[in-house]
Design a protein around this motif. Structure first.
Motif, PDB file in Angstrom:
ATOM      1  N   LYS A 139       8.069  -0.281   7.501  1.00 38.78           N
ATOM      2  CA  LYS A 139       7.152   0.053   6.409  1.00 38.78           C
ATOM      3  C   LYS A 139       6.116  -1.051   6.213  1.00 38.78           C
ATOM      4  O   LYS A 139       4.950  -0.787   5.886  1.00 38.78           O
ATOM      5  CB  LYS A 139       7.922   0.281   5.104  1.00 38.78           C
ATOM      6  N   GLU A 142      -1.137  -1.257   8.937  1.00 46.17           N
ATOM      7  CA  GLU A 142      -1.933  -0.235   9.625  1.00 46.17           C
ATOM      8  C   GLU A 142      -2.756   0.577   8.620  1.00 46.17           C
ATOM      9  O   GLU A 142      -3.907   0.937   8.898  1.00 46.17           O
ATOM     10  CB  GLU A 142      -1.013   0.707  10.420  1.00 46.17           C
ATOM     11  N   ARG A 143      -2.171   0.865   7.451  1.00 45.10           N
ATOM     12  CA  ARG A 143      -2.879   1.645   6.433  1.00 45.10           C
ATOM     13  C   ARG A 143      -4.150   0.938   5.964  1.00 45.10           C
ATOM     14  O   ARG A 143      -5.114   1.584   5.554  1.00 45.10           O
ATOM     15  CB  ARG A 143      -1.970   1.903   5.222  1.00 45.10           C
ATOM     16  N   TYR A 179      -3.472   6.856  -1.546  1.00 44.79           N
ATOM     17  CA  TYR A 179      -2.835   5.545  -1.357  1.00 44.79           C
ATOM     18  C   TYR A 179      -3.509   4.489  -2.226  1.00 44.79           C
ATOM     19  O   TYR A 179      -4.725   4.491  -2.400  1.00 44.79           O
ATOM     20  CB  TYR A 179      -2.885   5.133   0.116  1.00 44.79           C
ATOM     21  N   ASP A 210      -7.168   2.081   7.720  1.00 42.68           N
ATOM     22  CA  ASP A 210      -7.523   3.486   7.574  1.00 42.68           C
ATOM     23  C   ASP A 210      -8.514   3.654   6.422  1.00 42.68           C
ATOM     24  O   ASP A 210      -8.173   3.381   5.262  1.00 42.68           O
ATOM     25  CB  ASP A 210      -6.249   4.304   7.300  1.00 42.68           C
ATOM     26  N   GLU A 247       3.612  -0.587   8.779  1.00 41.97           N
ATOM     27  CA  GLU A 247       2.843   0.609   8.442  1.00 41.97           C
ATOM     28  C   GLU A 247       1.796   0.296   7.368  1.00 41.97           C
ATOM     29  O   GLU A 247       0.671   0.806   7.419  1.00 41.97           O
ATOM     30  CB  GLU A 247       3.800   1.696   7.941  1.00 41.97           C
ATOM     31  N   MET A 248       2.163  -0.565   6.405  1.00 41.77           N
ATOM     32  CA  MET A 248       1.201  -0.959   5.365  1.00 41.77           C
ATOM     33  C   MET A 248      -0.002  -1.681   5.971  1.00 41.77           C
ATOM     34  O   MET A 248      -1.153  -1.444   5.580  1.00 41.77           O
ATOM     35  CB  MET A 248       1.881  -1.857   4.328  1.00 41.77           C
ATOM     36  N   LYS A 266      -7.436   5.491   3.152  1.00 45.79           N
ATOM     37  CA  LYS A 266      -6.342   4.982   2.319  1.00 45.79           C
ATOM     38  C   LYS A 266      -6.919   4.150   1.157  1.00 45.79           C
ATOM     39  O   LYS A 266      -7.642   4.679   0.326  1.00 45.79           O
ATOM     40  CB  LYS A 266      -5.361   4.188   3.182  1.00 45.79           C
ATOM     41  N   VAL A 283       0.871  -1.173   0.000  1.00 51.81           N
ATOM     42  CA  VAL A 283       0.000   0.000   0.000  1.00 51.81           C
ATOM     43  C   VAL A 283       0.908   1.223   0.000  1.00 51.81           C
ATOM     44  O   VAL A 283       1.567   1.517   1.001  1.00 51.81           O
ATOM     45  CB  VAL A 283      -0.920  -0.002   1.231  1.00 51.81           C
TER      46      VAL A 283
END
Length: 278
Positions: free
Chosen positions: A242, A248-249, A158, A252, A245-246, A255, A135
């Motif tokens: 990262k 987690e995205r 995103y 969202d 983080e992806m 995103k 992502v």
């Protein structure tokens, strides 16, 4: 008025996955189903297995969505399926250039994007040093900031990127000569001396394309990211932070969920509205 009494909208879905298991076709189907229900349309779609079965529709459909797919976008040149595929594209273009009141709208995703960029000579196509998957942010160009299909998205927005191959080095003269627009490019990587890939192109008023996957959803991508081979791929390219983080995205709503709920539905809005104006 009953749904079946409404003006029919016929969609052809061109499957370029060559029989390979994927999330893309599910994403396209689900977007079409949601769009049909939400807008109470008499919308139907038919899937054509372009690469494996050499199935290519005619020009009788209103809307065409051409999927992503695996492999080298250069090696199919001259193949039977690609000849038929480009023959269809040429027929749709000829129809749109005619005085026909009802135009044909087409959306090209990832592998289809790469094939079309090769057809038009819009840039160089090569294999990435390492695969891009995850992502990732997509940056709009000046032209992209005025693109109606991006209405409702942030800049950068995103999207799911999943490719071994890429189209880079946009040929500005070809873009100008053909009246086409580069709308989005790959995220900036100041620590890597590599060109940024082209990520979205408008070929005409009726043809739109993305090198990312606007049909992807959080459920499908999470299942892929959690597979050990994909995790290793992402961590190797972007690092563990990262990768986390992806994940987690995906939670969202602003995103990839927003991207999935925006770009192809906006494209369908344009296409369906033009049909209703006839």
């Amino acid at each position: 008025m009953a749904q079946n009494d409404k003006q029919p909208v016929k969609v052809a879905v061109l499957d370029l996955y060559n029989g390979i298991e994927n999330e893309g076709m599910r994403g396209i189907r689900e977007i079409l189903e949601r769009y049909r229900v939400k807008n109470e349309l008499n919308l139907t779609y038919e899937v054509f297995d372009v690469r494996k079965k050499v199935e290519v529709p005619g020009t009788e459909f209103d809307i065409y969505i051409s999927s992503g797919g695996p492999g080298d976008p250069l090696e199919s040149e001259g193949s039977e399926w690609e000849k038929k595929y480009f023959k269809l594209v040429d027929a749709l273009e000829d129809h749109n250039l005619s005085n026909a009141s009802q135009k044909k709208h087409a959306f090209f995703i990832c592998h289809s994007f790469q094939l079309m960029c090769r057809k038009y000579g819009l840039g160089a196509i090569n294999m990435r040093k390492s695969p891009s998957f995850g992502v990732l942010p997509v940056h709009e160009t000046n032209a992209g900031r005025n693109e109606p299909l991006f209405d409702g998205l942030a800049d950068p927005f995103y999207a799911v990127d999943s490719r071994f191959w890429q189209v880079i080095h946009p040929n500005e003269k070809r873009f100008i000569d053909l009246g086409m627009q580069l709308l989005a490019i790959e995220k900036e990587r100041p620590y890597v001396d590599l060109p940024r890939a082209m990520m979205a192109v408008r070929f005409s008023d009726y043809f739109f394309s993305t090198q990312f996957h606007p049909e992807a959803d959080a459920v499908g991508i999470r299942s892929l990211l959690l597979k050990e081979d994909k995790k290793k791929e992402v961590v190797s390219e972007h690092g563990l932070d990262k990768y986390n983080e992806m994940l987690e995205r995906l939670e969202d709503p602003d995103k990839i969920t927003q991207t999935q709920n925006t770009i192809i539905p906006n494209f369908l809005d344009q296409a369906v509205l033009s049909l209703q104006e006839i």
